[in-house]
Design an enzyme around this catalytic site. Sequence first.
Site, PDB file in Angstrom:
ATOM      1  N   TYR A   1      -5.956  50.150  21.630  1.00  0.00           N
ATOM      2  CA  TYR A   1      -5.172  48.939  21.896  1.00  0.00           C
ATOM      3  C   TYR A   1      -4.709  48.292  20.590  1.00  0.00           C
ATOM      4  CZ  TYR A   1      -4.020  44.092  22.622  1.00  0.00           C
ATOM      5  OH  TYR A   1      -3.368  42.881  22.559  1.00  0.00           O
TER       6      TYR A   1
ATOM      7  N   SER B   1      -1.583  40.689  17.645  1.00  0.00           N
ATOM      8  CA  SER B   1      -2.942  40.231  17.932  1.00  0.00           C
ATOM      9  C   SER B   1      -3.771  40.135  16.650  1.00  0.00           C
ATOM     10  CB  SER B   1      -3.574  41.265  18.873  1.00  0.00           C
ATOM     11  OG  SER B   1      -4.964  41.130  18.919  1.00  0.00           O
TER      12      SER B   1
ATOM     13  N   LYS C   1      -0.803  47.708  18.572  1.00  0.00           N
ATOM     14  CA  LYS C   1      -0.224  46.485  17.984  1.00  0.00           C
ATOM     15  C   LYS C   1       0.173  46.740  16.524  1.00  0.00           C
ATOM     16  CE  LYS C   1      -0.285  44.105  21.640  1.00  0.00           C
ATOM     17  NZ  LYS C   1       0.963  43.809  22.327  1.00  0.00           N
TER      18      LYS C   1
HETATM   19  P1  NAD Z   1      -1.178  40.296  30.799  1.00  0.00           P
HETATM   20  O1  NAD Z   1      -1.760  41.622  31.145  1.00  0.00           O
HETATM   21  O2  NAD Z   1      -1.588  39.114  31.594  1.00  0.00           O
HETATM   22  O3  NAD Z   1       0.415  40.376  30.822  1.00  0.00           O
HETATM   23  C1  NAD Z   1       1.122  41.537  30.459  1.00  0.00           C
HETATM   24  C2  NAD Z   1       2.169  41.776  31.534  1.00  0.00           C
HETATM   25  O4  NAD Z   1       2.932  42.935  31.178  1.00  0.00           O
HETATM   26  C3  NAD Z   1       1.580  42.044  32.914  1.00  0.00           C
HETATM   27  O5  NAD Z   1       2.187  41.183  33.848  1.00  0.00           O
HETATM   28  C4  NAD Z   1       1.906  43.512  33.195  1.00  0.00           C
HETATM   29  O6  NAD Z   1       2.122  43.747  34.571  1.00  0.00           O
HETATM   30  C5  NAD Z   1       3.158  43.710  32.352  1.00  0.00           C
HETATM   31  N1  NAD Z   1       3.396  45.095  31.913  1.00  0.00           N
HETATM   32  C6  NAD Z   1       2.535  45.928  31.296  1.00  0.00           C
HETATM   33  N2  NAD Z   1       3.133  47.109  31.045  1.00  0.00           N
HETATM   34  C7  NAD Z   1       4.410  47.012  31.501  1.00  0.00           C
HETATM   35  C8  NAD Z   1       5.510  47.908  31.537  1.00  0.00           C
HETATM   36  N3  NAD Z   1       5.416  49.154  31.081  1.00  0.00           N
HETATM   37  N4  NAD Z   1       6.683  47.484  32.088  1.00  0.00           N
HETATM   38  C9  NAD Z   1       6.787  46.227  32.574  1.00  0.00           C
HETATM   39  N5  NAD Z   1       5.769  45.331  32.587  1.00  0.00           N
HETATM   40  C10 NAD Z   1       4.592  45.739  32.056  1.00  0.00           C
HETATM   41  O7  NAD Z   1      -1.458  40.054  29.245  1.00  0.00           O
HETATM   42  P2  NAD Z   1      -1.318  38.704  28.402  1.00  0.00           P
HETATM   43  O8  NAD Z   1      -2.667  38.191  28.130  1.00  0.00           O
HETATM   44  O9  NAD Z   1      -0.305  37.824  29.023  1.00  0.00           O
HETATM   45  O10 NAD Z   1      -0.762  39.316  27.050  1.00  0.00           O
HETATM   46  C11 NAD Z   1       0.620  39.326  26.745  1.00  0.00           C
HETATM   47  C12 NAD Z   1       0.821  40.053  25.430  1.00  0.00           C
HETATM   48  O11 NAD Z   1       0.070  39.404  24.419  1.00  0.00           O
HETATM   49  C13 NAD Z   1       0.366  41.500  25.433  1.00  0.00           C
HETATM   50  O12 NAD Z   1       1.252  42.242  24.633  1.00  0.00           O
HETATM   51  C14 NAD Z   1      -0.999  41.434  24.786  1.00  0.00           C
HETATM   52  O13 NAD Z   1      -1.343  42.648  24.178  1.00  0.00           O
HETATM   53  C15 NAD Z   1      -0.772  40.347  23.766  1.00  0.00           C
HETATM   54  N6  NAD Z   1      -1.999  39.645  23.362  1.00  0.00           N
HETATM   55  C16 NAD Z   1      -2.808  39.093  24.303  1.00  0.00           C
HETATM   56  C17 NAD Z   1      -3.969  38.442  23.921  1.00  0.00           C
HETATM   57  C18 NAD Z   1      -4.926  37.873  24.942  1.00  0.00           C
HETATM   58  O14 NAD Z   1      -6.083  37.659  24.609  1.00  0.00           O
HETATM   59  N7  NAD Z   1      -4.493  37.585  26.153  1.00  0.00           N
HETATM   60  C19 NAD Z   1      -4.301  38.337  22.553  1.00  0.00           C
HETATM   61  C20 NAD Z   1      -3.438  38.893  21.619  1.00  0.00           C
HETATM   62  C21 NAD Z   1      -2.273  39.554  22.037  1.00  0.00           C
HETATM   63  C1  WQD Z   2     -14.948  36.395  22.697  1.00  0.00           C
HETATM   64  C2  WQD Z   2     -16.386  36.219  22.231  1.00  0.00           C
HETATM   65  C3  WQD Z   2     -17.770  38.159  22.549  1.00  0.00           C
HETATM   66  C4  WQD Z   2     -17.718  38.135  26.899  1.00  0.00           C
HETATM   67  C5  WQD Z   2     -10.262  40.138  22.673  1.00  0.00           C
HETATM   68  C6  WQD Z   2      -9.532  41.320  22.083  1.00  0.00           C
HETATM   69  C7  WQD Z   2      -8.501  40.855  21.096  1.00  0.00           C
HETATM   70  C8  WQD Z   2      -7.582  39.820  21.713  1.00  0.00           C
HETATM   71  C9  WQD Z   2      -8.363  38.700  22.312  1.00  0.00           C
HETATM   72  C10 WQD Z   2      -5.730  40.977  22.703  1.00  0.00           C
HETATM   73  C11 WQD Z   2     -16.924  37.447  21.500  1.00  0.00           C
HETATM   74  C12 WQD Z   2     -18.255  37.000  23.387  1.00  0.00           C
HETATM   75  C13 WQD Z   2     -17.500  37.800  25.571  1.00  0.00           C
HETATM   76  C14 WQD Z   2     -19.040  38.016  27.430  1.00  0.00           C
HETATM   77  C15 WQD Z   2     -19.789  37.210  25.284  1.00  0.00           C
HETATM   78  N1  WQD Z   2      -6.831  40.373  22.796  1.00  0.00           N
HETATM   79  N2  WQD Z   2     -18.512  37.362  24.800  1.00  0.00           N
HETATM   80  N3  WQD Z   2     -20.003  37.545  26.588  1.00  0.00           N
HETATM   81  O1  WQD Z   2     -13.293  40.236  21.857  1.00  0.00           O
HETATM   82  O2  WQD Z   2     -12.683  38.132  20.580  1.00  0.00           O
HETATM   83  O3  WQD Z   2     -10.921  39.462  21.621  1.00  0.00           O
HETATM   84  O4  WQD Z   2      -9.330  39.233  23.246  1.00  0.00           O
HETATM   85  O5  WQD Z   2      -5.074  41.215  21.749  1.00  0.00           O
HETATM   86  O6  WQD Z   2      -7.781  41.977  20.719  1.00  0.00           O
HETATM   87  O7  WQD Z   2     -10.473  42.157  21.443  1.00  0.00           O
HETATM   88  O8  WQD Z   2     -12.418  38.179  23.066  1.00  0.00           O
HETATM   89  O9  WQD Z   2     -13.069  36.894  25.063  1.00  0.00           O
HETATM   90  O10 WQD Z   2     -13.795  39.316  24.877  1.00  0.00           O
HETATM   91  O11 WQD Z   2     -14.831  37.631  23.401  1.00  0.00           O
HETATM   92  O12 WQD Z   2     -20.711  36.803  24.595  1.00  0.00           O
HETATM   93  O13 WQD Z   2     -19.298  38.330  28.583  1.00  0.00           O
HETATM   94  O14 WQD Z   2     -17.215  36.055  23.385  1.00  0.00           O
HETATM   95  O15 WQD Z   2     -18.841  38.876  22.016  1.00  0.00           O
HETATM   96  O16 WQD Z   2     -17.757  36.983  20.492  1.00  0.00           O
HETATM   97  P1  WQD Z   2     -12.450  39.054  21.710  1.00  0.00           P
HETATM   98  P2  WQD Z   2     -13.510  38.027  24.204  1.00  0.00           P
END
Ligand code: NAD
Ligand code: WQD
Length: 343
Positions: free
Chosen positions: A153, A128, A157
């Site tokens: 969190y 991330s 990562k």
């Molecule tokens: P999500 O929560 O939609 O998907 C994660 C899935 O993993 C879920 O279906 C959950 O049920 C499953 N899971 C969690 N723990 C588990 C376990 N112990 N055993 C089996 N299954 C398990 O999240 P996402 O948005 O699809 O994110 C996927 C990956 O990408 C994650 O590792 C997340 O940290 C990373 N990521 C997401 C974002 C984002 O903004 N969505 C940004 C950066 C990184």
């Molecule tokens: C985006 C922008 C908020 C909600 C998060 C995790 C990051 C990664 C991606 C997993 C920011 C603004 C939001 C609201 C707002 N995930 N906002 N009102 O915080 O950039 O990133 O998701 O790895 O680790 O931290 O994403 O969608 O929460 O926010 O104004 O109700 O929208 O301040 O500027 P963020 P977000």
Amino acid sequence: MSKKVLVTGAAGYIGSHTLIELIESGAYEVIALDNFSNSTKQALERVKKITNSEFKVLETDLCNKEHCFSLLDKVGKIDVVIHFAALKAVGESVLNPLQYYTNNLVSLLNLLEYCKVNQITNFVFSSSCSIYGNADELPVTETSPIKKAESPYANTKQMGEEIIEHFLKSLPQHNAVILRYFNPVGAHLSGQLGEYPLGKPNNLVPIITQTAIGKNNLTVFGNDYDTRDGTCIRDYIHVSDIANAHVLATNFLLNNKNESQVSLFNLGTGNGVTVLEAITAFEKVAKLKLKYTLGARRAGDVVAVYANNNLAIKKLNWKIKYSINDMMLSAWKWQQTIENDGI
Ligand code: NAD
Ligand code: WQD
């Protein structure tokens, strides 16, 4: 014979979109694994419908080593693991750090052990942009300094990346691609699959679409930042572009393109978008005016972060297909499917 790809967290937001891209590439047999702690089985049914295909689903918790290994042992030789499974809510991780450290790290350790024992030498890991924290230089490159993690969190990562690097050093024939996602948003263009937050969403785009249908209230977190309109800047990237990068990372590993055992890639568009610009893009494609309030800053938010994505474009041959308007329109279409289908 097509190569077998194990996708953990396959029912989740990014995992489910990645299943579609892997299946549609025609090159891979997918095996989906999830414990459905943050997703539903319906997401996998939707993937099957969109792709008109069947695949194996393993319902198991990666932290339950015995159960998980016993199911994996039945699927035959796996060629590549794409590891999405993790808990991902930043705020929740601050309130419940042990749950996050246990789930995200034990699941990774177990999976790596399974790879070691079974000589599965190709691993793709979801990281991330949160690991960069408040970056000194923008756009951030893969070599930008990793800042002290702002949340448990983000720390899972950072630690996950390090664990993989140490694991690889001990096993020279193993390889990994670490993908650092910026802000994945939007939904499959069919409107039949998207993000389905269980409970209240924390992220901007689902809050925007829920606000537009009257199920939420959007507050813009701070409009006094030192940016062009006072609101924070992020690099929003369409989930299907992210998903496609996983197919390319899989090809990359199987074609032995890794120059060192581990390759790191930023996955963002390279364009910084403010919160107000994101709202305007939504209003334009949805053809409506969004009601929102300007509120206080949210604790822990970085002012601005966006990617230098040159490496992914050059080495993975990644092509970004979707604009911010596509992201917003697809998210809006999906919100309407949620309403119409009563999901
Ligand atoms: P999500 O929560 O939609 O998907 C994660 C899935 O993993 C879920 O279906 C959950 O049920 C499953 N899971 C969690 N723990 C588990 C376990 N112990 N055993 C089996 N299954 C398990 O999240 P996402 O948005 O699809 O994110 C996927 C990956 O990408 C994650 O590792 C997340 O940290 C990373 N990521 C997401 C974002 C984002 O903004 N969505 C940004 C950066 C990184
Ligand atoms: C985006 C922008 C908020 C909600 C998060 C995790 C990051 C990664 C991606 C997993 C920011 C603004 C939001 C609201 C707002 N995930 N906002 N009102 O915080 O950039 O990133 O998701 O790895 O680790 O931290 O994403 O969608 O929460 O926010 O104004 O109700 O929208 O301040 O500027 P963020 P977000």
